[in-house]
Design a protein around this motif. Structure first.
Motif, PDB file in Angstrom:
ATOM      1  N   ARG A 149       0.873  -1.185   0.000  1.00 39.82           N
ATOM      2  CA  ARG A 149       0.000   0.000   0.000  1.00 39.82           C
ATOM      3  C   ARG A 149       0.903   1.226   0.000  1.00 39.82           C
ATOM      4  N   LEU A 150       1.056   1.825  -1.174  1.00 37.78           N
ATOM      5  CA  LEU A 150       1.969   2.946  -1.363  1.00 37.78           C
ATOM      6  C   LEU A 150       1.175   4.163  -1.808  1.00 37.78           C
ATOM      7  N   ASN A 151       1.552   5.316  -1.300  1.00 34.64           N
ATOM      8  CA  ASN A 151       0.838   6.535  -1.637  1.00 34.64           C
ATOM      9  C   ASN A 151       1.828   7.670  -1.864  1.00 34.64           C
ATOM     10  N   VAL A 162       2.702   6.025   9.213  1.00 37.85           N
ATOM     11  CA  VAL A 162       2.164   5.326   8.049  1.00 37.85           C
ATOM     12  C   VAL A 162       1.521   3.997   8.430  1.00 37.85           C
ATOM     13  N   ILE A 163       1.890   3.459   9.586  1.00 37.05           N
ATOM     14  CA  ILE A 163       1.315   2.183  10.025  1.00 37.05           C
ATOM     15  C   ILE A 163      -0.173   2.350  10.306  1.00 37.05           C
ATOM     16  N   MET A 199       7.691   5.102   5.922  1.00 37.95           N
ATOM     17  CA  MET A 199       7.813   3.868   5.146  1.00 37.95           C
ATOM     18  C   MET A 199       8.025   2.721   6.120  1.00 37.95           C
ATOM     19  N   ALA A 200       7.318   1.606   5.907  1.00 41.35           N
ATOM     20  CA  ALA A 200       7.435   0.490   6.847  1.00 41.35           C
ATOM     21  C   ALA A 200       7.212  -0.835   6.136  1.00 41.35           C
ATOM     22  N   VAL A 219       5.257   8.092   0.870  1.00 48.63           N
ATOM     23  CA  VAL A 219       6.169   8.973   0.126  1.00 48.63           C
ATOM     24  C   VAL A 219       6.601   8.300  -1.178  1.00 48.63           C
ATOM     25  N   ALA A 220       5.699   7.527  -1.784  1.00 50.07           N
ATOM     26  CA  ALA A 220       6.009   6.823  -3.028  1.00 50.07           C
ATOM     27  C   ALA A 220       5.759   7.733  -4.235  1.00 50.07           C
ATOM     28  N   ARG A 221       6.257   7.310  -5.383  1.00 54.26           N
ATOM     29  CA  ARG A 221       6.072   8.106  -6.595  1.00 54.26           C
ATOM     30  C   ARG A 221       4.705   7.887  -7.226  1.00 54.26           C
ATOM     31  N   LYS A 222       4.069   6.733  -6.921  1.00 48.69           N
ATOM     32  CA  LYS A 222       2.735   6.470  -7.464  1.00 48.69           C
ATOM     33  C   LYS A 222       1.938   5.638  -6.468  1.00 48.69           C
ATOM     34  N   ARG A 223       0.616   5.635  -6.646  1.00 52.28           N
ATOM     35  CA  ARG A 223      -0.271   4.890  -5.757  1.00 52.28           C
ATOM     36  C   ARG A 223      -0.281   3.412  -6.137  1.00 52.28           C
ATOM     37  N   VAL A 224      -0.115   2.565  -5.143  1.00 50.91           N
ATOM     38  CA  VAL A 224      -0.205   1.115  -5.308  1.00 50.91           C
ATOM     39  C   VAL A 224      -1.050   0.574  -4.171  1.00 50.91           C
TER      40      VAL A 224
END
Length: 329
Positions: A149-151, A162-163, A199-200, A219-224
């Motif tokens: 789960r990246l945002n 983020v947790i 990030m975790a 703090v990702a470059r794209k949503r996953v």
């Protein structure tokens, strides 16, 4: 309680505003009012949804049967207990509370007042999650799961890490699917742009032998938003962003294909209004009807596991790092 449930929303930032919209549009609810410390924001949402902006939480609670609480996590416990003690049903946005003790206070208040306490774990209402439930997942729980789960960075929910901001969604689903006590949690995480973990990654082992590997980043470059799970004879994956899923079962006669030796399908899921379904499930519970809303006990379990992940990160830094995440920056 009248047939039409009088509702309110405490906290009308982006998510609380959406709750107000859903209550206003629901045929079984009357949106009485909203409250937010930012009175200008409360008045704007009230004008949009045709209700009243209340000057304080207490006066709103006095005039309703049920509320959504979408305020900062640090006040979930106080606002929730206040509402439940007043005989008001509560839909609490995730995480349920800031601590186990506050979660226990909420559950105790709900039990004492015989009122509904549900947690806002939205992904339970996703059509792919529902499809997995219908496929008999409870009879054959997964043995291995991977969740990502990246945002991209958003200047909201920065009062929590983020947790409890993102990972808790997947922790709730994993607990729901595995249905077994946790035996071990190992984790690593780092702050990047805030003073909390941004990030975790966690590895979670269960008494049943199941293992989950969970990653979250804001703090990702794209949503996953992806989950994969492996059962003894089946593989399933969910892509929440692409609204797609895959289901494959081992079959020696299947021959070649996307998954050799397995027979299955890849599906594009119909769009669904998850928040409208969550609100409807809450209102059904308030009327005493059968509901698949996430209980306060389940919300407490997801919070507890999230806090175990946080403790494991702190332990990792204590053992191997120069400082704990709270001391960085």
């Amino acid at each position: 309680m009248s047939e039409v449930i009088r509702t309110g929303v405490l906290g009308v930032g982006s998510l609380g505003r959406y709750h107000a919209q859903k209550f206003a549009a629901h045929p079984g609810a009357e949106l009485v009012g909203v409250f937010d410390p930012d009175m200008q924001r409360a008045e704007a949402v009230a004008a949009e949804t045709g209700c009243v902006a209340f000057p304080d939480a207490g006066s709103l609670v006095e005039g309703v049967d049920a509320v959504t609480i979408a305020a900062p996590t640090e006040v979930h416990g106080d606002l929730g207990v206040q509402a439940l003690n007043a005989g008001v049903h509560v839909l609490m946005e995730k995480p349920l509370a800031a601590s186990r003790e506050e979660a226990d206070d909420l559950i105790a208040a709900a039990d004492a007042s015989a009122r509904i306490l549900q947690a806002g774990h939205l992904k339970r209402f996703h059509p792919g999650v529902r499809r997995l439930a219908e496929s008999g997942l409870d009879r054959q729980p997964p043995r291995y799961l991977e969740a990502n789960r990246l945002n991209t960075f958003q200047p909201r929910s920065l009062d929590i890490d983020v947790i409890l901001d993102l990972m808790v969604h997947d922790l709730d689903l994993i607990l729901h699917w595995v249905n077994s006590p946790v035996t071990e949690v190992r984790a690593i995480g780092i702050p990047v742009v805030t003073d909390k973990v941004d990030m975790a990654n966690a590895r979670i082992a269960f008494e049943s032998g199941a293992v989950a590997n969970v990653t979250a980043s804001r703090v990702a470059r794209k949503r996953v938003r992806e989950i994969r799970m492996f059962q003894p004879h089946r593989y399933a994956s969910l892509d929440f962003v692409g609204n797609a899923m895959a289901l494959y079962e081992l079959d020696e006669a299947a021959g070649e294909g996307p998954v050799p030796g397995a027979r299955g399908e890849q599906l594009t899921l119909d769009p669904a209004d998850l928040l409208a379904e969550e609100v409807d499930a809450f209102l059904r519970a308030c009327r005493g009807e059968l509901s698949d809303g996430v209980s306060g006990y389940e919300g407490r379990a997801a919070l507890d596991l999230g806090l175990q992940v946080r403790a494991a990160i702190d332990d990792h830094f204590a053992r191997y790092g120069p400082a704990s995440p709270q001391e960085v920056g």
